[in-house]
Design an enzyme around this catalytic site. Structure first.
Site, PDB file in Angstrom:
ATOM      1  N   CYS A 265       2.821  74.135  39.719  1.00 23.55           N
ATOM      2  CA  CYS A 265       1.990  75.152  39.649  1.00 23.55           C
ATOM      3  C   CYS A 265       0.769  75.299  38.635  1.00 23.55           C
ATOM      4  CB  CYS A 265       2.857  76.554  39.145  1.00 23.55           C
ATOM      5  SG  CYS A 265       3.291  76.659  37.437  1.00 23.55           S
TER       6      CYS A 265
ATOM      7  N   CYS B 255       1.622  71.684  34.431  1.00 22.10           N
ATOM      8  CA  CYS B 255       3.016  71.801  35.380  1.00 22.10           C
ATOM      9  C   CYS B 255       2.350  71.108  36.723  1.00 22.10           C
ATOM     10  CB  CYS B 255       3.409  73.057  35.804  1.00 22.10           C
ATOM     11  SG  CYS B 255       4.715  73.002  37.009  1.00 22.10           S
TER      12      CYS B 255
END
Ligand code: IVH
Length: 681
Positions: free
Chosen positions: A418, A415
């Site tokens: 994150c 991601c």
């Protein structure tokens, strides 16, 4: 075909048969659904022939579901051909105001003594159809096809709400052929493509293809679920009635119950026609459907007849065309966004290009599967389409322009927000970030929660949401209701006045109706309409939160996937906590009742089942409530009247068992208009 010959070498017949079936299905799909064949007919025929020969030589490989069993070697056999009694003409084009003037000069010189009135109409970018009515009843619907012969799509057109199944009012002609355009609105198009992206289905290139593909479905149930609409704009022929002009025709069409575009105007002067074209080109952006120009028609049918046609184009009409909404440009790179439910959405970073007067720099690429399917590579020249005010999309690459330097794209493995490893759940097309605490997801979630269609908290834009998150003043939507002006004043650049305004806006949002609150929660698959349906069936948040998958699925218009998503969302402890805090903050927890305590229908309970043709269910229910009625969440003894639309469900059986009064849509319309209970239908 060389490619096929090469591929065949050394391949065993079973594999080749499989390969061919697969390839042919894809071409059928391109042709029937996308309305966008990828290969010439001759090449398609060769594939079919090869498959047929292999099946003949290896009878053990024959299969009932083989495309050879269905297509008979020819594409387009799904629908019966229909010859149009009066040919469906096409239009000559004008691309500039000068060309428009030249047309008018020509016309005036051909009919020097005629008084000329113009009817000007938006040119709808859909597909032309002819609708036949015998004694006022819809009997046949056909596509334009080549203008002489079209395809019989009656069953599919029956599922389009805008198509009157019966003419509404006198004068009912013995026979009528109404003509118009079937189109898909921009929002419906985008929603359909989004759903298809989620499901991993191929995407439609633009609303017109999407409308054409939806209408030419072999299964009318598929058409019924597509957001198709109609604008009627002509009478092909009519028996037993004399119509003298286009404006009269439009009035009649409206009387009969056809939707006639409200932007149509009638003018005496050419100058006003020019102004209309200019104004419409500007307005194009804000219309909820696509138009590709203006059609200018000479009003009088007598003058039309005098002018006649050149080939397939009448002299009495012309299309003033707008610049196309497609353009080609270079794909510079691909970026990704993280959506509110964790979906990783790739987007195209483009060499800026003007599409229909607007500079486009970014476009959606939907998902990795779609990128692979279309074989879009970084560095490609690509076709970009911009529909209304929805996000532009990359239609396809121009493969012939490649020089070998283009790069195949792969989604990141982690991601970008994150760093969590991304997952693509089995059977799904979307790659997701599984981390529910992912900052990007939080941001999108809150952005959605405060948006206009949801809690409508004005003044809480992207930058402020980000700032609130960054300063740890909020981390979920419920925290918004604990904010005070004092908190806000700790943020850089926030003045007292804007702090107070924001707190007032947050306070005001507490009165938003329950369906908006449910929509705002941001549950997967729960759009605004689904939220409305949920609230209809579960009129308090507590009922909804407690509902089982089975109960949710039993609600009108709620499918299994949505039911599962709602139940799963409500089950999570962190979400339960949010729901509890929203309750404590004083948000609307019960469905708003407009029931008038002294209304003519006070004390009466209604329920609607099946599809209504003339009014939307939402409109009907709102009006019923305004008259004091209650809408029941399901069929029970408490229901006084069950309104039965087309294809009713099990509610009708239950009503019959209970002896409940059942009424049809005509009865309902009388009731809504008069505000009192009509005699039984
Ligand atoms: S009149 C001879 N009116 O444009 C008259 N056509 O290029 C022909 N169209 O096949 C039709 N909006 O699909 C007419 N308001 C309108 C229209 C319209 C869109 C399409 C229609 C037709 C094509 C002709």
């Amino acid at each position: 075909m060389e490619v096929t010959a090469n591929r065949t070498e050394g391949i065993d017949p079973a594999t080749r048969v499989d390969q061919l079936r697969h390839e042919i299905e894809q071409h059928n799909y391109n042709y029937f659904v996308l309305d966008n064949p990828a290969i010439p007919d001759a090449e398609y025929d060769r594939l079919i022939r090869e498959l047929r020969e292999l099946e003949a030589a290896h009878p053990e490989l024959q299969a009932e579901d083989s495309p050879t069993q269905r297509v008979g070697g020819q594409v387009g056999q799904g629908f019966k051909p229909r010859r149009h009694p009066v040919p469906m003409l096409s239009l000559a084009n004008a691309f500039t105001h000068e060309q428009l003037d030249a047309w008018f000069k020509r016309v005036s010189s051909l009919v020097p003594n005629a008084t000329i009135d113009f009817v000007v109409e938006p040119k709808i970018d859909g597909l032309a159809i002819a609708l036949t009515y015998g004694q006022g009843v819809f009997t046949l619907g056909a596509t334009r096809g080549n203008g002489i012969e079209g395809e019989d799509v009656t069953a599919n057109l029956r599922t389009v709400k805008d198509v009157p199944k019966r003419l509404r009012a006198e004068p009912i002609p013995d026979r009528l052929e109404a003509r118009g355009e079937i189109y898909m609105d921009s929002e419906g198009f985008e929603r359909l493509n989004q759903r298809r992206a989620e499901e991993g289905a191929p995407l439609f290139a633009n609303p017109r293809n999407s409308a054409a593909g939806s209408l030419r479905q072999l299964d009318p149930k598929v058409t019924a679920n597509r957001p198709l609409h109609l604008w009627a704009y002509a009478i092909g022929y009519v028996e037993g009635l004399s119509v003298r002009s286009q404006s009269e025709a439009l009035e009649l069409l409206a009387t009969w119950g056809f939707p006639v575009n409200p932007l149509i105007e009638k003018y005496r002067e050419m100058e006003l026609v020019h102004e209309y074209c200019t104004a419409m080109a500007r307005r194009r952006e804000s219309l909820p459907y696509e138009i590709d120009g203006v059609v200018i028609k000479i009003n009088s049918f007598a003058v039309q007849e005098e002018l006649g046609a050149v080939g397939r184009e009448p002299r009495w009409a012309i299309a003033f065309k707008f610049p196309p909404l497609q353009a080609t440009t270079r794909l510079l790179d691909v970026g990704v966004n993280v959506g509110r439910t964790g979906a990783i959405n790739p987007f195209a970073i483009l060499e800026p290009v003007i599409v229909g007067g607007v500079t486009v720099r970014l476009a959606t690429l939907h998902n990795e599967l779609d990128i692979q399917r279309k074989d879009i590579r970084i560095g490609d020249r690509v076709i970009v389409h911009r529909a209304g005010d929805v996000i532009p999309q990359v239609v396809k690459p121009i493969v012939e322009d490649r020089d070998g330097s283009e790069q195949v794209y792969h989604l990141p493995t982690h991601c970008p927000s994150c760093g969590t490893e991304l997952v693509r759940p089995e059977g799904e097309a979307m790659t997701r970030c599984p981390n529910v605490a992912c900052p990007a997801q939080r941001f999108r979630w809150i952005e959605h929660f405060v948006s206009e269609g949801a809690m409508d908290i004005r003044g809480l834009g992207e930058a402020l949401v980000q700032m609130l998150l960054d300063h740890h003043l909020i981390h979920d939507p419920a925290d918004l209701y604990e904010l005070t002006a004092k908190h806000l004043l700790t943020l850089p650049g926030i003045k007292e006045k804007s702090a107070i305004n924001l707190i007032t806006a947050i306070e005001r949002s507490k009165t938003r109706p329950l369906d908006r609150v449910v929509f705002a929660l941001g549950i997967r698959f729960v759009g605004d309409q689904t939220a409305e349906r949920l609230v209809n069936a579960f009129p308090t948040m507590d009922l909804l939160a407690r509902a089982s998958i089975e109960q949710l699925e039993a609600a009108e218009g709620i499918g299994r996937k949505t039911a599962e998503a709602v139940a799963a969302w409500m089950e999570r402890p962190d979400n339960r906590d949010i729901v509890r805090r929203l309750h404590d903050a004083g948000l609307t927890w019960k469905a708003e009742r407009h029931d008038d305590p002294d209304g003519p229908l006070t004390g009466k309970t209604f329920l609607i089942t099946g599809r209504l043709e003339g009014v939307s269910r939402g409109q009907a229910e709102t009006r019923l409530r305004e008259l004091g009625a209650r809408i029941a969440p399901g069929m029970s003894k408490s229901v006084d009247y069950l309104i039965v639309g087309a294809e009713p469900g099990s509610k009708l059986d239950r009503a019959r068992k209970l002896g409940t009064s059942t009424q049809d849509e005509v009865w309902l319309v009388h009731l809504l208009e008069d505000g009192s209970i009509p005699p039984d239908s």
